[in-house]
Design an enzyme around this catalytic site. Structure first.
Site, mmCIF file in Angstrom:
data_model
loop_
_atom_site.group_PDB
_atom_site.id
_atom_site.type_symbol
_atom_site.label_atom_id
_atom_site.label_comp_id
_atom_site.label_asym_id
_atom_site.label_seq_id
_atom_site.Cartn_x
_atom_site.Cartn_y
_atom_site.Cartn_z
ATOM 1 C CG HIS A 94 -9.668 -4.479 -2.647
ATOM 2 N ND1 HIS A 94 -8.521 -5.178 -2.965
ATOM 3 C CD2 HIS A 94 -9.258 -3.434 -1.878
ATOM 4 C CE1 HIS A 94 -7.478 -4.589 -2.401
ATOM 5 N NE2 HIS A 94 -7.895 -3.524 -1.753
ATOM 6 C CG ASN A 148 -3.110 -4.959 -0.650
ATOM 7 O OD1 ASN A 148 -4.245 -5.251 -1.034
ATOM 8 N ND2 ASN A 148 -2.793 -3.751 -0.241
ATOM 9 C CE1 TYR A 183 -9.999 -0.719 4.210
ATOM 10 C CE2 TYR A 183 -10.663 -2.966 3.759
ATOM 11 C CZ TYR A 183 -9.859 -1.880 3.478
ATOM 12 O OH TYR A 183 -8.931 -1.954 2.478
#
Length: 496
Positions: free
Chosen positions: A55, A127, A337
Site C-alpha cells: 500500500h 480493501n 501493522y
C-alpha cells in the site's frame, strides 16, 4: 529429481510446516508461541525502507462518519450510536505498486479509515474487496513476494504470481474479483470499501455479535478496461490523486453508505463455511446488510506528507463496544501493522499529529526515539504500574471485552482441509453477464503472458472446478492473445 534443501528458521532450525499457523482448534485463535509466524511477519515489515511494504502509493482526505441508524442493542461504541458524528481520515491505495507506480493499474485497492472517537482512535483497515488471497497469515509474506519485484530481474513476475495462485486455491475468489471489472476502478470514489475481516460488536450486557463492515459508494461503480487504464497512464500517473483532490476542492464531496452484516455469536458454529475465513463472504440472504450511516470526505490535507504519508492505521486500534474475532489473518495484522509503524515511523508514531487521538491519553510507555512528550501518566512519580501514586492512570474494567469462545488442541491445522474454495466463486461467476465474463477471461489472459504452460494448466484445474465455462473462456482468450494451445481438462482430472 533434484533434492530440495530443508526449510529452516533464520537460526537454522527446521520448519516442519510452512503453510499453517499454530492455533487453538481449526478456527483459532493464534498462539503467541508461534515464533516462526512472528519472525516472518516481523521480517517482512523490515524488508523495505522507507515506504510502506504494501500500500505504498496512496491518496487520502479528511471527513466525517455520521450515524443515522440504530444498532445500540449490538454495540456500546459511542461512535456508532444514533446521531453520532465522528471526524475521520481515509487513505486509499494500491497494494503492490511502489510510491512512484501509476494509479490506474489493475490491483486491489486499500480502504483504510481512522475514526477519531471520544474513546480513542478506531481504525478499520480494509480493501475495496470483501475477501483476500489468503486465510492464514503464515502465507502473507510469501504472497506479497509474488506481487513485488523479482530479486534478479527487478521486474514484476507473472510466473511467480500464477505459480503461487495455482498452488493456493483459497486465492481464487479474490483473483476472480481482481481480474473482473472491479479490479480497475475509474477513481477512488467509484469503488466500495470493506472491513473484509470479521470483527465483533459487544454491548453493555456483555453480549457478542459478529460483524462485517461495508461502505457502498454513492458515486456509482465505474471501471476501466486494461486498454482504457493504459491510455490514462499515458496521460497521467496520478489520476486517482487528481480525481479525489479535485472533487473535494470543487465541493463535490464523495460519500459512502455505511452498512453492517451482523451474525449472532453462536451462529458461527452452524454455518456451512467458516465465518472467520478471509476468503469467504457471508451470504446477504442469511445476514442482510443493515444501513447505519454515511461516510463523507470533505477536506483535503494541507500537507500530504504529514497527514497522509505519515498516517498509521492498525486493526489493533479499537474502542469499547468493538472487538476482534478468531479470524487468523486479522489476529496477525493486529501485531504486524503496529510493528510496521514502529519501524517505518518510529516508536511513538501515534504522537504524530495525524495519528494522535482527539481524547486524553494516559499511559506508562517511556523513552525511545521520538519521545518528545515525556511521561503520559500525569505524575512524574508514576512511571510504573501498579502503583499507589495519586492521580496516576488506572485500569478501566468497563472497557473489558467479553470472553472470546475458543476450543481445540494446539496444532498446525491444514487450512485447506475441508474448505470449499470454489462454491462462492461459482456464485460470483454466475452473477457476471456475458460481457463481464469476456473481460474477465481477457484480463486473465493478459496477466498470464509469458507464464510457463505447466503453471497455466495447474491454474486451469481451479477454473474448471468453478465452472467449465470459466476454463473454456480463459483458454479461448489465451489462444487469441498469445496463440496458447493445450488440451482441455477432463471431468476426471478436475475432480482429482
Amino acid at each position: 529429481m533434484t533434492t530440495r534443501p530443508p526449510l529452516t528458521t533464520t537460526a537454522g532450525s527446521a520448519v516442519p510446516d510452512n503453510q499453517n499457523s499454530l492455533t487453538a482448534g481449526p478456527r483459532g485463535g493464534i498462539m503467541l508461541q508461534d515464533y516462526q509466524l512472528l519472525e516472518k511477519l516481523a521480517h517482512q515489515n523490515r524488508e523495505r525502507i522507507p515506504e510502506r511494504v504494501v500500500h505504498a502509493k496512496g491518496w487520502g482526505a479528511h471527513g466525517t462518519l455520521t450515524i443515522t441508524g440504530d444498532i445500540s442493542r449490538y454495540t456500546k461504541a459511542s461512535c456508532l450510536q444514533p446521531g453520532a458524528v465522528t471526524p475521520m481520515l481515509a487513505r486509499f491505495s494500491t497494494v503492490a505498486g511502489e510510491q512512484g507506480a501509476a494509479d490506474h493499474e489493475r490491483d486491489v485497492r486499500g480502504f483504510a479509515l481512522k475514526f477519531y472517537t471520544k474513546e480513542g482512535n478506531w481504525d478499520l483497515v480494509g480493501n475495496n474487496t470483501p475477501v483476500f488471497f489468503i486465510r492464514d497469515p503464515y502465507k502473507f509474506p510469501d504472497f506479497i513476494h509474488t506481487q513485488k519485484r523479482h530479486p534478479k530481474t527487478n521486474m514484476r513476475s507473472a510466473t511467480a504470481m500464477w505459480d503461487y495462485w495455482s498452488l493456493s486455491p483459497e486465492a481464487l475468489h479474490q483473483v476472480t474479483i481482481l481480474m473482473s471489472d472491479r479490479g480497475l476502478p475509474v477513481t477512488p470514489m467509484n469503488m466500495n470499501g470493506y472491513g473484509s475481516h470479521t470483527y465483533s460488536f459487544w454491548n453493555d450486557a456483555g453480549e457478542r455479535h459478529w460483524v462485517k463492515f461495508h461502505f457502498k459508494t454513492q458515486q456509482g461503480h465505474k471501471h476501466y478496461t486494461n486498454e482504457e487504464g493504459e491510455a490514462v497512464i499515458g496521460r497521467t500517473r496520478e489520476g486517482y490523486q487528481e480525481a479525489l483532490y479535485g472533487a473535494i476542492e470543487d465541493k463535490a464531496f464523495p460519500r459512502w453508505t455505511v452498512q453492517v452484516q451482523i451474525m449472532p455469536e453462536l451462529d458461527a458454529e452452524k454455518t456451512g463455511y467458516n465465518p472467520f475465513d478471509l476468503t469467504k463472504v457471508w451470504p446477504h440472504g442469511d445476514y442482510p446488510p443493515i444501513e447505519i450511516g454515511v461516510m463523507e470526505l470533505n477536506r483535503n490535507p494541507d500537507n500530504y506528507f504529514a497527514e497522509i504519508e505519515s498516517a498509521a492505521f492498525s486493526p489493533s486500534n479499537i474502542v469499547p463496544g468493538i472487538g476482534f474475532s478468531p479470524d487468523k489473518v486479522l489476529q496477525a495484522r493486529i501485531f504486524s501493522y503496529a510493528d510496521a509503524h514502529r519501524y517505518r515511523l518510529g516508536t511513538h508514531y501515534e504522537q504524530l499529529p495525524v495519528n494522535q487521538p482527539k481524547c486524553p491519553v494516559h499511559h506508562y510507555n517511556r523513552d525511545g526515539n521520538m519521545n518528545h512528550f515525556g511521561l503520559r501518566s500525569g505524575n512524574p512519580d508514576a512511571y510504573y504500574e501498579p502503583n499507589t501514586v495519586l492521580g496516576s492512570p488506572a485500569e478501566v474494567p468497563s472497557a473489558k471485552e467479553p470472553p472470546l469462545r475458543i476450543d481445540g488442541a494446539m496444532a498446525r491445522f491444514n487450512h485447506r482441509d475441508g474448505n470449499d474454495d470454489y462454491g462462492q466463486v461459482t456464485a460470483l461467476f454466475n452473477l457476471f453477464d456475458a460481457d463481464q465474463k469476456a473481460r474477465l477471461f481477457s484480463n486473465i489472459a493478459a496477466a498470464m503472458n509469458g507464464v510457463p504452460s505447466d503453471i497455466i494448466e495447474r491454474q486451469m484445474v481451479h477454473f474448471v472446478r468453478v465452472h467449465a465455462d470459466y476454463e473454456a473462456g480463459v483458454r479461448t482468450a489465451l489462444k487469441a492473445a498469445h496463440g496458447y494451445e493445450a488440451n482441455t481438462i477432463s471431468e476426471g482430472e478436475a475432480a482429482e
